[in-house]
Design an enzyme around this catalytic site. Structure first.
Site, short mmCIF file in Angstrom:
data_model
loop_
_atom_site.label_atom_id
_atom_site.label_comp_id
_atom_site.label_asym_id
_atom_site.label_seq_id
_atom_site.Cartn_x
_atom_site.Cartn_y
_atom_site.Cartn_z
CD GLU A 63 -9.64 -25.75 27.95
OE1 GLU A 63 -8.54 -25.32 27.61
OE2 GLU A 63 -9.83 -26.89 28.41
CB CYS B 238 -11.24 -30.20 31.05
SG CYS B 238 -10.16 -30.32 29.64
CB THR C 181 -6.52 -36.02 22.29
OG1 THR C 181 -5.55 -34.97 22.26
CG2 THR C 181 -5.79 -37.34 22.31
CB SER D 76 -1.32 -33.54 30.40
OG SER D 76 -1.41 -34.52 29.40
CG HIS E 256 -11.76 -34.65 31.83
ND1 HIS E 256 -12.43 -34.07 30.79
CD2 HIS E 256 -10.43 -34.46 31.57
CE1 HIS E 256 -11.56 -33.53 29.94
NE2 HIS E 256 -10.33 -33.77 30.39
CE LYS F 194 -3.03 -46.62 29.39
NZ LYS F 194 -1.73 -46.13 28.98
N1 ACO Z 1 -2.03 -49.98 17.91
C1 ACO Z 1 -2.50 -49.95 19.20
N2 ACO Z 1 -1.99 -49.10 20.12
C2 ACO Z 1 -1.03 -48.24 19.75
C3 ACO Z 1 -0.51 -48.21 18.43
C4 ACO Z 1 -1.06 -49.15 17.50
N3 ACO Z 1 -0.65 -49.18 16.25
N4 ACO Z 1 0.43 -47.26 18.37
C5 ACO Z 1 0.52 -46.71 19.58
N5 ACO Z 1 -0.36 -47.28 20.42
C6 ACO Z 1 -0.64 -46.97 21.81
C7 ACO Z 1 0.59 -46.64 22.61
O1 ACO Z 1 1.21 -47.82 23.09
C8 ACO Z 1 0.01 -45.78 23.71
O2 ACO Z 1 -0.59 -46.63 24.64
P1 ACO Z 1 -0.35 -46.36 26.21
O3 ACO Z 1 -1.07 -45.07 26.53
O4 ACO Z 1 -0.95 -47.54 26.86
O5 ACO Z 1 1.12 -46.22 26.39
C9 ACO Z 1 -1.11 -45.02 22.99
O6 ACO Z 1 -1.39 -45.75 21.81
C10 ACO Z 1 -0.74 -43.61 22.62
O7 ACO Z 1 0.50 -43.67 21.95
P2 ACO Z 1 1.70 -42.71 22.36
O8 ACO Z 1 2.87 -43.01 21.54
O9 ACO Z 1 1.86 -42.69 23.85
O10 ACO Z 1 1.04 -41.33 21.88
P3 ACO Z 1 1.67 -39.94 21.80
O11 ACO Z 1 2.75 -39.75 22.80
O12 ACO Z 1 2.01 -39.66 20.38
O13 ACO Z 1 0.42 -39.00 22.22
C11 ACO Z 1 -0.90 -38.12 24.04
C12 ACO Z 1 -0.55 -39.34 23.21
C13 ACO Z 1 0.28 -37.73 24.92
C14 ACO Z 1 -2.11 -38.41 24.89
C15 ACO Z 1 -1.22 -36.93 23.07
O14 ACO Z 1 -2.29 -37.29 22.24
C16 ACO Z 1 -1.55 -35.64 23.79
O15 ACO Z 1 -0.65 -34.89 24.16
N6 ACO Z 1 -2.86 -35.32 23.95
C17 ACO Z 1 -3.31 -34.09 24.63
C18 ACO Z 1 -3.06 -34.11 26.12
C19 ACO Z 1 -4.05 -34.94 26.90
O16 ACO Z 1 -5.11 -35.29 26.41
N7 ACO Z 1 -3.72 -35.21 28.19
C20 ACO Z 1 -4.61 -35.92 29.09
C21 ACO Z 1 -5.06 -35.15 30.32
S1 ACO Z 1 -5.16 -33.40 30.12
C22 ACO Z 1 -6.52 -33.00 29.12
O17 ACO Z 1 -7.61 -33.41 29.33
C23 ACO Z 1 -6.26 -32.10 27.93
#
Ligand code: ACO
Length: 480
Positions: free
Chosen positions: A111, A145, A187, A237, A277, A286
Site C-alpha cells: 500500500e 495491509c 504504531t 479501525s 495481522h 486482545k
Molecule cells: N501504561 C500502560 N498502558 C497505558 C498507559 C500507560 N501509561 N497509557 C495508556 N495505556 C493503554 C491504554 O489504556 C490503551 O489500552 P487499551 O487498548 O486496552 O484501551 C492503550 O494503552 C492505548 O492507549 P489509547 O489512549 O487508547 O491510545 P490512543 O487512542 O492515543 O491511540 C491507537 C491508540 C488508536 C491504536 C492509535 O495508535 C492509532 O490510531 N493507530 C493506528 C491505527 C491502527 O493501528 N488500527 C488498528 C487496525 S488498522 C491497521 O492495521 C492500520
C-alpha cells in the site's frame, strides 16, 4: 506421465531431475502447494518506544505496555518500497540457489504507492533482465495491509490452475508504515517479506478452507496522494478489525465443519498456532481473547461452567455489542493468557521489534512463529492466520507444517535475530527529523536522497537518485 517444469518438452515416466525444476503431472493439481522459503528485510534503523514515550510526553508505559511495542523500524529517504522489495526478492533467489528463469509468477502486495501507474513488480523485473526471463505473470495488489494476502491467494490459484507451467511463484509483501505526529505515530514500522511458493512445500495451505469478510469502511485510508501519511480513525479501525475477525472466524469454523463432514464443533483447540495481522502487539493479544469469546458464544449453556469457569456471567452476550466492553475484554484476556502464550505470543517477536509493517505484518508473524518455536515440535502443526486490511478486506486461512524441506526453510531464517540486534538505535529527535525530510521531499524531482546508506548490509538495494522525470535509479551495497 510427468513433464519437466522448465519446459524442455521432455516426458518422464517418473520424476524429472533437471536442475531446479519441479516435476508435475498434467491434468491434476500439484500436491502440497505452499511456502518453500521465506525472506525478511528490515531497515537498519529503529527508534526505542520507551524513549519515544518520553519524547512525546505521554505517560510511561503507553507505547511499551499499552500498545505492547518495544522498537519501531523506519526508513530514511534512501529506502523506498522498490528498494525494500528488490532486496527481498534478490536475497530470496540468492539464498535458495534459484535461477530467475525458474520463476513463472511474481506478485507484489503493498500500500506504499510512489507511482500511480507503474507497479513495483515492473521495477523488480530489473532483477530478471540478465536471465532473459520476461515471461513472469503477476502485478501489484493494493488494499491497506491485505494486499500481500491477496497476492498470495493469486499465486496459489495460478499454481492450482491450467495456466501453471510448473515454475515457482514469488510473493513479496512490503510497506513503509509511517503516520503523522500524534497518537498513531508509535504504531508505524517498515519491512518486506518474500515467499517462494511451490508444490511439496513444508508450509502447506489447506485447500478449500478460507473465510473472507469484506466491507466498505473509512477506518484508515490515504486520500492525499502527495503525502505518505494515512487518514486514520483509530477507534473505528480497532472496531473494524475485531468485527472482521469475528466474521472470518465464524465463517472459517462453519466451512471447516462442512469440509470435514463432522458435527464436532471446531474451535481454537484445532490450531497449534494462531497468527494475526499485528497493528500493535496488544491488539493481537486482545484478538486471541476475542476468538476465545467467539468459542464461548458457540458453547451450549450447560457446558459453560465446565469449560469457562468464572465467565458464566457473560453467557448470552452478543458479539457485536462487546467491542469496547472492558469487563468482557478483561475477563477473556485473563482467561486466555495461557492460550495466548501457547498459540500466539511467539509470533510477535518481529512485530514487537519492528512495529506494524502493514502487508508483511502477518508473514513476519509466521516467520517469528517458526524461529521461536522449538524445531522438533513444529512438524505436524496446524496454524491459523488472520489477515486484515483497512477499508476493509480480511481473510482467515490455515496451513499445515510438514517435515519435507522444513529444516532448510528454518535454517535460512537463522540470521534474523542477529540482523535485528545489529540495527542502529536512533534518538526520537533524529527519527522525527528523518520523517520531516521524507515528508518535505516526497514526490520531489530531481532528488538525491540525503540519508546515508551507511548501515545497509551488503546485498541491500537503495535509492540512489530520482531524475527530473521522476525515474528512480537504484544501486546495491556491494560486499566489502
Ligand atoms: N501504561 C500502560 N498502558 C497505558 C498507559 C500507560 N501509561 N497509557 C495508556 N495505556 C493503554 C491504554 O489504556 C490503551 O489500552 P487499551 O487498548 O486496552 O484501551 C492503550 O494503552 C492505548 O492507549 P489509547 O489512549 O487508547 O491510545 P490512543 O487512542 O492515543 O491511540 C491507537 C491508540 C488508536 C491504536 C492509535 O495508535 C492509532 O490510531 N493507530 C493506528 C491505527 C491502527 O493501528 N488500527 C488498528 C487496525 S488498522 C491497521 O492495521 C492500520
Amino acid at each position: 506421465m510427468y513433464y519437466c517444469s522448465l519446459l524442455c518438452s521432455t516426458e518422464f515416466d517418473d520424476r524429472c531431475f533437471c536442475k531446479n525444476s519441479i516435476s508435475y503431472s498434467m491434468g491434476s493439481w500439484p500436491e502440497d502447494v505452499g511456502i518453500l522459503a521465506l525472506e525478511f528485510v528490515v531497515p537498519p534503523r529503529y527508534v526505542d518506544q520507551s524513549e519515544l514515550e518520553q519524547y512525546d510526553g505521554v505517560s510511561t508505559g503507553k507505547y511499551t505496555i499499552g500498545l505492547g511495542q518495544s522498537k519501531m523500524g523506519f526508513c530514511t529517504d534512501c529506502e523506498d518500497i522498490n528498494s525494500l522489495c528488490l532486496t527481498a526478492v534478490s536475497r530470496l533467489v540468492e539464498r535458495n540457489g534459484l535461477n530467475y528463469e525458474d520463476i513463472g509468477r511474481l506478485e507484489v502486495g503493498t500500500e506504499t504507492i510512489i507511482d500511480k501507474s507503474k507497479s513495483v513488480k515492473t521495477v523488480l523485473m530489473q532483477l530478471f533482465k540478465e536471465s532473459k526471463n520476461f515471461d513472469v505473470e503477476g502485478i501489484d495488489t493494493t488494499n491497506a495491509c491485505y494486499g500481500g494476502t491477496s497476492a498470495l491467494f493469486n499465486a496459489i490459484s495460478w499454481m492450482e490452475s491450467s495456466s501453471w507451467d510448473g515454475r515457482y511463484a514469488i510473493v513479496v509483501a512490503g510497506d513503509i508504515a509511517i503516520y503523522s505526529e500524534g497518537s498513531a505515530r508509535p504504531t508505524g514500522g517498515a519491512g518486506a517479506v518474500a515467499m517462494l511458493l511451490g508444490p511439496n512445500a513444508p508450509l502447506v495451505f489447506e485447500r478449500g478452507l478460507r473465510a473472507t469478510y469484506m466491507q466498505h469502511a473509512y477506518d484508515f485510508y490515504k486520500p492525499n496522494l502527495m503525502s505518505e501519511y494515512p487518514v486514520v480513525d483509530g477507534k473505528l479501525s480497532i472496531k473494524c478489525y475485531l468485527s472482521a475477525l469475528d466474521n472470518c472466524y465464524q465463517l472459517y469454523c462453519k466451512k471447516s465443519m462442512k469440509i470435514n463432514n463432522n458435527t464436532d464443533d471446531i474451535g481454537l483447540n484445532s490450531f497449534n498456532g494462531m497468527l494475526f495481522h499485528s497493528p500493535y502487539c496488544k491488539l493481537v493479544q486482545k484478538s486471541l481473547a476475542r476468538l476465545v469469546l467467539n468459542d464461548f458464544t458457540r458453547t451450549p449453556k450447560d457446558k459453560i461452567s465446565l469449560l469457562y469457569t468464572g465467565l458464566e456471567r457473560f453467557s448470552g452476550c452478543k458479539l457485536e455489542e462487546t467491542y469496547f466492553d472492558r469487563d468482557i475484554e478483561k475477563g477473556f484476556m485473563d482467561f486466555s493468557k495461557n492460550i495466548f502464550n501457547e498459540k500466539t505470543s511467539r509470533s510477535l517477536y518481529i512485530a514487537r521489534e519492528v512495529g506494524n509493517m502493514y502487508t508483511p505484518s502477518l508473514y513476519g508473524g509466521l516467520i517469528s512463529y517458526l524461529i521461536e518455536t522449538p524445531f522438533d515440535i513444529l512438524s505436524g502443526q496446524r496454524v491459523g492466520l488472520f489477515s486484515y486490511g483497512s477499508g476493509l478486506a480480511s481473510s482467515m486461512f490455515s496451513l499445515k507444517i510438514k517435515e519435507n524441506g522444513l529444516k532448510k526453510l528454518i535454517n535460512n531464517l537463522s540470521h534474523i535475530k542477529k540482523t535485528l540486534n545489529e540495527r542502529t538505535k536512533v534518538s526520537p529527535d533524529d527519527f522525527c527529523k528523518i520523517m520531516k525530510i521524507r515528508e518535505e521531499n516526497h514526490f520531489k524531482a530531481p532528488y538525491k536522497p540525503q540519508g546515508s546508506n551507511h548501515g545497509l548490509q551488503p546485498g541491500t538495494w537503495y535509492l540512489y537518485e530520482i531524475d527530473e522525470q521522476h525515474r528512480r535509479l537504484y544501486k546495491k551495497v556491494i560486499d566489502t
